[in-house]
Design a protein around this motif. Sequence first.
Motif, PDB file in Angstrom:
ATOM      1  N   GLN A 291       5.582  37.614  -2.429  1.00  0.00           N
ATOM      2  CA  GLN A 291       4.604  36.539  -2.563  1.00  0.00           C
ATOM      3  C   GLN A 291       3.376  36.701  -1.672  1.00  0.00           C
ATOM      4  N   ILE A 292       3.336  37.745  -0.862  1.00  0.00           N
ATOM      5  CA  ILE A 292       2.196  37.937   0.035  1.00  0.00           C
ATOM      6  C   ILE A 292       0.967  38.314  -0.783  1.00  0.00           C
ATOM      7  N   THR A 293      -0.134  37.650  -0.503  1.00  0.00           N
ATOM      8  CA  THR A 293      -1.380  37.940  -1.208  1.00  0.00           C
ATOM      9  C   THR A 293      -2.348  38.665  -0.277  1.00  0.00           C
ATOM     10  N   THR A 294      -3.301  39.332  -0.884  1.00  0.00           N
ATOM     11  CA  THR A 294      -4.334  40.008  -0.096  1.00  0.00           C
ATOM     12  C   THR A 294      -5.108  39.005   0.756  1.00  0.00           C
ATOM     13  N   ALA A 295      -5.363  37.833   0.185  1.00  0.00           N
ATOM     14  CA  ALA A 295      -6.104  36.809   0.923  1.00  0.00           C
ATOM     15  C   ALA A 295      -5.340  36.364   2.169  1.00  0.00           C
ATOM     16  N   GLN A 296      -4.013  36.175   2.041  1.00  0.00           N
ATOM     17  CA  GLN A 296      -3.203  35.801   3.208  1.00  0.00           C
ATOM     18  C   GLN A 296      -3.281  36.881   4.280  1.00  0.00           C
ATOM     19  N   PHE A 297      -3.123  38.110   3.861  1.00  0.00           N
ATOM     20  CA  PHE A 297      -3.166  39.233   4.807  1.00  0.00           C
ATOM     21  C   PHE A 297      -4.511  39.288   5.521  1.00  0.00           C
ATOM     22  N   GLU A 298      -5.588  39.253   4.758  1.00  0.00           N
ATOM     23  CA  GLU A 298      -6.911  39.402   5.349  1.00  0.00           C
ATOM     24  C   GLU A 298      -7.255  38.249   6.281  1.00  0.00           C
ATOM     25  N   ASN A 299      -6.901  37.025   5.902  1.00  0.00           N
ATOM     26  CA  ASN A 299      -7.238  35.875   6.729  1.00  0.00           C
ATOM     27  C   ASN A 299      -6.448  35.871   8.030  1.00  0.00           C
ATOM     28  N   THR A 300      -5.152  36.198   7.947  1.00  0.00           N
ATOM     29  CA  THR A 300      -4.315  36.198   9.148  1.00  0.00           C
ATOM     30  C   THR A 300      -4.736  37.297  10.107  1.00  0.00           C
ATOM     31  N   TYR A 301      -5.009  38.485   9.587  1.00  0.00           N
ATOM     32  CA  TYR A 301      -5.458  39.577  10.464  1.00  0.00           C
ATOM     33  C   TYR A 301      -6.858  39.312  11.012  1.00  0.00           C
ATOM     34  N   ARG A 302      -7.681  38.624  10.247  1.00  0.00           N
ATOM     35  CA  ARG A 302      -9.040  38.314  10.729  1.00  0.00           C
ATOM     36  C   ARG A 302      -8.973  37.404  11.946  1.00  0.00           C
ATOM     37  N   VAL A 303      -8.135  36.383  11.879  1.00  0.00           N
ATOM     38  CA  VAL A 303      -8.040  35.430  12.989  1.00  0.00           C
ATOM     39  C   VAL A 303      -7.235  36.014  14.153  1.00  0.00           C
ATOM     40  N   ASN A 304      -6.073  36.590  13.852  1.00  0.00           N
ATOM     41  CA  ASN A 304      -5.120  36.974  14.896  1.00  0.00           C
ATOM     42  C   ASN A 304      -5.423  38.314  15.551  1.00  0.00           C
ATOM     43  N   VAL A 305      -6.108  39.199  14.847  1.00  0.00           N
ATOM     44  CA  VAL A 305      -6.348  40.547  15.370  1.00  0.00           C
ATOM     45  C   VAL A 305      -7.838  40.835  15.544  1.00  0.00           C
ATOM     46  N   LEU A 306      -8.595  40.670  14.474  1.00  0.00           N
ATOM     47  CA  LEU A 306     -10.027  40.948  14.565  1.00  0.00           C
ATOM     48  C   LEU A 306     -10.707  40.001  15.550  1.00  0.00           C
ATOM     49  N   GLY A 307     -10.317  38.731  15.554  1.00  0.00           N
ATOM     50  CA  GLY A 307     -10.932  37.757  16.456  1.00  0.00           C
ATOM     51  C   GLY A 307     -10.840  38.162  17.916  1.00  0.00           C
ATOM     52  N   PRO A 308      -9.634  38.420  18.446  1.00  0.00           N
ATOM     53  CA  PRO A 308      -9.543  38.861  19.834  1.00  0.00           C
ATOM     54  C   PRO A 308     -10.319  40.147  20.104  1.00  0.00           C
ATOM     55  N   LEU A 309     -10.292  41.081  19.151  1.00  0.00           N
ATOM     56  CA  LEU A 309     -11.021  42.331  19.345  1.00  0.00           C
ATOM     57  C   LEU A 309     -12.521  42.074  19.462  1.00  0.00           C
ATOM     58  N   LEU A 310     -13.059  41.263  18.561  1.00  0.00           N
ATOM     59  CA  LEU A 310     -14.492  40.973  18.600  1.00  0.00           C
ATOM     60  C   LEU A 310     -14.884  40.246  19.879  1.00  0.00           C
ATOM     61  N   LEU A 311     -14.030  39.323  20.330  1.00  0.00           N
ATOM     62  CA  LEU A 311     -14.346  38.561  21.536  1.00  0.00           C
ATOM     63  C   LEU A 311     -14.347  39.458  22.769  1.00  0.00           C
ATOM     64  N   VAL A 312     -13.333  40.279  22.919  1.00  0.00           N
ATOM     65  CA  VAL A 312     -13.272  41.173  24.080  1.00  0.00           C
ATOM     66  C   VAL A 312     -14.427  42.176  24.027  1.00  0.00           C
ATOM     67  N   GLN A 313     -14.731  42.658  22.856  1.00  0.00           N
ATOM     68  CA  GLN A 313     -15.855  43.593  22.687  1.00  0.00           C
ATOM     69  C   GLN A 313     -17.164  42.953  23.143  1.00  0.00           C
ATOM     70  N   ALA A 314     -17.402  41.709  22.725  1.00  0.00           N
ATOM     71  CA  ALA A 314     -18.642  41.025  23.083  1.00  0.00           C
ATOM     72  C   ALA A 314     -18.671  40.628  24.553  1.00  0.00           C
ATOM     73  N   ALA A 315     -17.500  40.348  25.117  1.00  0.00           N
ATOM     74  CA  ALA A 315     -17.420  39.903  26.513  1.00  0.00           C
ATOM     75  C   ALA A 315     -17.446  41.057  27.501  1.00  0.00           C
ATOM     76  N   GLN A 316     -17.162  42.261  27.050  1.00  0.00           N
ATOM     77  CA  GLN A 316     -17.015  43.393  27.972  1.00  0.00           C
ATOM     78  C   GLN A 316     -18.191  43.561  28.943  1.00  0.00           C
ATOM     79  N   PRO A 317     -19.448  43.435  28.495  1.00  0.00           N
ATOM     80  CA  PRO A 317     -20.553  43.608  29.454  1.00  0.00           C
ATOM     81  C   PRO A 317     -20.575  42.575  30.571  1.00  0.00           C
ATOM     82  N   TYR A 318     -19.850  41.467  30.406  1.00  0.00           N
ATOM     83  CA  TYR A 318     -19.892  40.379  31.379  1.00  0.00           C
ATOM     84  C   TYR A 318     -18.601  40.254  32.182  1.00  0.00           C
ATOM     85  N   LEU A 319     -17.696  41.218  32.023  1.00  0.00           N
ATOM     86  CA  LEU A 319     -16.460  41.188  32.789  1.00  0.00           C
ATOM     87  C   LEU A 319     -16.720  41.621  34.232  1.00  0.00           C
ATOM     88  N   PRO A 320     -15.859  41.230  35.165  1.00  0.00           N
ATOM     89  CA  PRO A 320     -16.022  41.659  36.560  1.00  0.00           C
ATOM     90  C   PRO A 320     -15.979  43.184  36.679  1.00  0.00           C
TER      91      PRO A 320
END
Length: 284
Positions: free
Chosen positions: A117-146
């Motif tokens: 029953q897994i759909t492509t939309a479920q996969f893409e949305n869950t990975y976007r929030v749970n995986v891509l989100g943290p990656l994008l945030l850390v990537q953007a924050a890196q220049p401002y880390l200690p």
Amino acid sequence: MPPSNPARPLENKLAIVTGASRGIGAAIAENLASRGANLIINYTSASSTDLANDLASRLAQEYNIKASHVQADIGTPEGVQKLIEFAKQAAASNSSKFQIDIIINNAGIADNAPLPQITTAQFENTYRVNVLGPLLLVQAAQPYLPQDRSGRIINISSVSSSCGFVGQSVYGGTKAAIEAMTRTWSRELAENCTVNAVNPGPVEGPMYASNSPEFLENIEGWIKHTPLMKSREGDEPQDPVMPAGTRGATTKEIAGVVGMLCGKDAKWITGQVVCANGGMVMLH
């Protein structure tokens, strides 16, 4: 040199907590505030605005810290940029250089489904929030880390990355991915910060309660064999979705582990998955 107030070891540090309007995220925000950290409380849905506003106002008043809230979808580059720019503006009154001391990647979603029953939309949305989100945030924050290794990044994972629960091909996969990224970032960001993950099991609140009866039945054996989930007199009121005689974690218990990892005494811990699940999973 010890902090001026040992009871507030995170005094004047800036912490970004995603998914912080409720549940584990809100408890983590309060824990960090109690240690003196200033907060950026992030949330995604407009329906959470009042919750985030009330939380920020209460924490600022109770703990004498600065707390701001911002709606931003961290699963998109635009949302992450909005979050970082908001943090800059919120910290603009400080005379020191803008710095992000702590990032808590807590935002996450679960959409369980058996394999057929897994759909492509479920996969893409869950990975976007749970995986891509943290990656994008850390990537953007890196220049401002200690630049002195004093920073802290804590990724909220789950026992689902290790247990193979039925119906969690996607969710469990996202949590395995965040644990893999934790190890990579601990090396790539070693001069900036420590990077660790925390993997709760069942935790009080609506996210766990929303699981289907089939999922709850499947996980019952794990719960009954988890050392600290046997309830005792004086424990928090039992969550009705937990098996009789057992309890899940409170959000404060998970927040306490996260808060510990953000402190100075945790400076020799990095690249680890810290098991905050009562012994449901025991990693070496």
